[in-house]
Write a protein that holds these residues in place. Sequence first.
Motif, mmCIF file in Angstrom:
data_model
loop_
_atom_site.group_PDB
_atom_site.id
_atom_site.type_symbol
_atom_site.label_atom_id
_atom_site.label_comp_id
_atom_site.label_asym_id
_atom_site.label_seq_id
_atom_site.Cartn_x
_atom_site.Cartn_y
_atom_site.Cartn_z
ATOM 1 N N THR A 154 0.817 -1.207 0.000
ATOM 2 C CA THR A 154 0.000 0.000 0.000
ATOM 3 C C THR A 154 0.853 1.261 0.000
ATOM 4 O O THR A 154 0.388 2.342 -0.368
ATOM 5 N N ARG A 155 2.130 1.151 0.369
ATOM 6 C CA ARG A 155 3.000 2.324 0.455
ATOM 7 C C ARG A 155 3.159 3.028 -0.889
ATOM 8 O O ARG A 155 3.425 4.237 -0.931
ATOM 9 N N LYS A 156 2.998 2.311 -1.969
ATOM 10 C CA LYS A 156 3.167 2.947 -3.276
ATOM 11 C C LYS A 156 2.030 3.906 -3.601
ATOM 12 O O LYS A 156 2.147 4.710 -4.537
ATOM 13 N N HIS A 157 0.951 3.837 -2.839
ATOM 14 C CA HIS A 157 -0.200 4.704 -3.113
ATOM 15 C C HIS A 157 -0.193 6.007 -2.335
ATOM 16 O O HIS A 157 -1.011 6.888 -2.603
ATOM 17 N N VAL A 158 0.686 6.133 -1.352
ATOM 18 C CA VAL A 158 0.799 7.370 -0.576
ATOM 19 C C VAL A 158 2.270 7.774 -0.589
ATOM 20 O O VAL A 158 3.091 7.181 0.106
ATOM 21 N N ALA A 159 2.595 8.780 -1.369
ATOM 22 C CA ALA A 159 3.985 9.130 -1.623
ATOM 23 C C ALA A 159 4.586 9.971 -0.498
ATOM 24 O O ALA A 159 3.872 10.482 0.377
ATOM 25 N N SER A 160 5.916 10.142 -0.558
ATOM 26 C CA SER A 160 6.634 10.951 0.428
ATOM 27 C C SER A 160 7.857 11.596 -0.222
ATOM 28 O O SER A 160 8.575 10.932 -0.976
ATOM 29 N N PRO A 161 8.111 12.874 0.068
ATOM 30 C CA PRO A 161 9.340 13.498 -0.421
ATOM 31 C C PRO A 161 10.591 12.796 0.091
ATOM 32 O O PRO A 161 11.650 12.871 -0.546
ATOM 33 N N ALA A 162 10.479 12.109 1.228
ATOM 34 C CA ALA A 162 11.624 11.390 1.774
ATOM 35 C C ALA A 162 12.093 10.281 0.838
ATOM 36 O O ALA A 162 13.245 9.854 0.915
ATOM 37 N N ARG A 163 11.199 9.860 -0.029
ATOM 38 C CA ARG A 163 11.545 8.832 -1.017
ATOM 39 C C ARG A 163 11.767 9.460 -2.395
ATOM 40 O O ARG A 163 11.747 8.778 -3.411
ATOM 41 N N LYS A 164 11.903 10.792 -2.416
ATOM 42 C CA LYS A 164 12.170 11.590 -3.620
ATOM 43 C C LYS A 164 10.998 11.608 -4.594
ATOM 44 O O LYS A 164 11.146 12.041 -5.745
ATOM 45 N N SER A 165 9.835 11.159 -4.150
ATOM 46 C CA SER A 165 8.654 11.175 -5.017
ATOM 47 C C SER A 165 8.195 12.601 -5.262
ATOM 48 O O SER A 165 8.331 13.468 -4.406
ATOM 49 N N ARG A 166 7.596 12.842 -6.417
ATOM 50 C CA ARG A 166 7.046 14.182 -6.706
ATOM 51 C C ARG A 166 5.727 14.419 -5.978
ATOM 52 O O ARG A 166 5.235 15.540 -5.937
ATOM 53 N N CYS A 167 5.124 13.362 -5.410
ATOM 54 C CA CYS A 167 3.927 13.499 -4.562
ATOM 55 C C CYS A 167 2.808 14.249 -5.273
ATOM 56 O O CYS A 167 2.099 15.071 -4.654
ATOM 57 N N LYS A 168 2.628 13.977 -6.539
ATOM 58 C CA LYS A 168 1.655 14.726 -7.340
ATOM 59 C C LYS A 168 0.259 14.685 -6.749
ATOM 60 O O LYS A 168 -0.430 15.701 -6.639
ATOM 61 N N ARG A 169 -0.172 13.502 -6.336
ATOM 62 C CA ARG A 169 -1.568 13.365 -5.892
ATOM 63 C C ARG A 169 -1.809 14.043 -4.545
ATOM 64 O O ARG A 169 -2.866 14.648 -4.327
ATOM 65 N N LEU A 170 -0.848 13.961 -3.641
ATOM 66 C CA LEU A 170 -1.014 14.641 -2.356
ATOM 67 C C LEU A 170 -0.925 16.150 -2.520
ATOM 68 O O LEU A 170 -1.658 16.899 -1.851
ATOM 69 N N CYS A 171 -0.059 16.630 -3.401
ATOM 70 C CA CYS A 171 0.005 18.069 -3.671
ATOM 71 C C CYS A 171 -1.317 18.568 -4.245
ATOM 72 O O CYS A 171 -1.784 19.668 -3.903
ATOM 73 N N MET A 172 -1.910 17.782 -5.101
ATOM 74 C CA MET A 172 -3.205 18.148 -5.676
ATOM 75 C C MET A 172 -4.280 18.162 -4.601
ATOM 76 O O MET A 172 -5.104 19.095 -4.526
ATOM 77 N N TYR A 173 -4.298 17.151 -3.744
ATOM 78 C CA TYR A 173 -5.283 17.077 -2.668
ATOM 79 C C TYR A 173 -5.175 18.285 -1.739
ATOM 80 O O TYR A 173 -6.190 18.912 -1.392
ATOM 81 N N LEU A 174 -3.964 18.648 -1.364
ATOM 82 C CA LEU A 174 -3.794 19.798 -0.482
ATOM 83 C C LEU A 174 -4.185 21.093 -1.189
ATOM 84 O O LEU A 174 -4.694 22.017 -0.548
ATOM 85 N N ARG A 175 -3.974 21.168 -2.484
ATOM 86 C CA ARG A 175 -4.460 22.349 -3.222
ATOM 87 C C ARG A 175 -5.966 22.457 -3.099
ATOM 88 O O ARG A 175 -6.512 23.528 -2.834
ATOM 89 N N TRP A 176 -6.670 21.347 -3.278
ATOM 90 C CA TRP A 176 -8.131 21.345 -3.154
ATOM 91 C C TRP A 176 -8.585 21.844 -1.790
ATOM 92 O O TRP A 176 -9.500 22.655 -1.679
ATOM 93 N N MET A 177 -7.932 21.334 -0.739
ATOM 94 C CA MET A 177 -8.386 21.588 0.622
ATOM 95 C C MET A 177 -7.949 22.946 1.173
ATOM 96 O O MET A 177 -8.652 23.539 1.990
ATOM 97 N N VAL A 178 -6.800 23.450 0.723
ATOM 98 C CA VAL A 178 -6.199 24.636 1.337
ATOM 99 C C VAL A 178 -6.490 25.920 0.560
ATOM 100 O O VAL A 178 -6.800 26.952 1.159
#
Length: 257
Positions: A154-178
């Motif tokens: 399941t870890r592949k579905h929730v990204a982290s900058p600590a793993r150098k991921s671009r975290c596209k989906r979480l960045c998008m989600y936070l844009r929606w909410m914030v």
Amino acid sequence: MTKAELRATLDHYHDRYNRPDFIPDDPIGLVHAFDDPRDREVIGFWVATLAWGRRATIINKGAQLIELMGGEPYRFITEHREEDRARFADWKHRTFTYTDTLYFLEYLQRFYQENASLETAFSRHLTPEDQTIEPALIGFHNDFFSLPEAPQRTRKHVASPARKSRCKRLCMYLRWMVRQDDRGVDFGDWHQISPGQLCLPLDVHVERQARRLKLLKRKQTDWQAVLELTAAVRRFDPEDPGRYDFALFGMGIDESK
């Protein structure tokens, strides 16, 4: 292109795409179906997690998910019993399977037993002095997978900058909410994270246009590239750099027509 010309171009496309007409054909439209911010943050997180592939497919799978939750995402998460989870056995989206669904349900139910809003899962790792949401994303990832039964897959579905991921989906989600403006697309339900700390979701459309406009020079498409691009557009609006996601994404859509 001068800095003034570049800003004018970005502002033009922002105005063109940050509008309600954008909503029906985008996964955020599923979130707009709810008036309760608690429903929006639950289904928003899940739909953003599913946001890869064709938008029509993402919307269809998200709609199925809402139906399985009885049309009340927050109430289902907080009140369902373990036997209610069996209804999700045949639901999946690409590599997001029943195993992943079960863990998402478990984490969210436990989280809401002790917290009022999913915002806390991000904001408690962030200070006003942090320039970007990077600490919030790292902290959220660590918290999300802190349960003993967290499946490795399941870890592949929730990204982290600590793993150098671009975290596209979480960045998008936070844009929606914030983000909050008068355009009617993003919700602005969360107030403990500053819009100025948001980072741009770096998808293929955004990346292509950012490189064309020389806003992004880094060769790798990773978290450092996200920071580079965000810093570049922050020059034009340090209090709301996330709005340029609409501009770059929209330019990419126009180019593909």
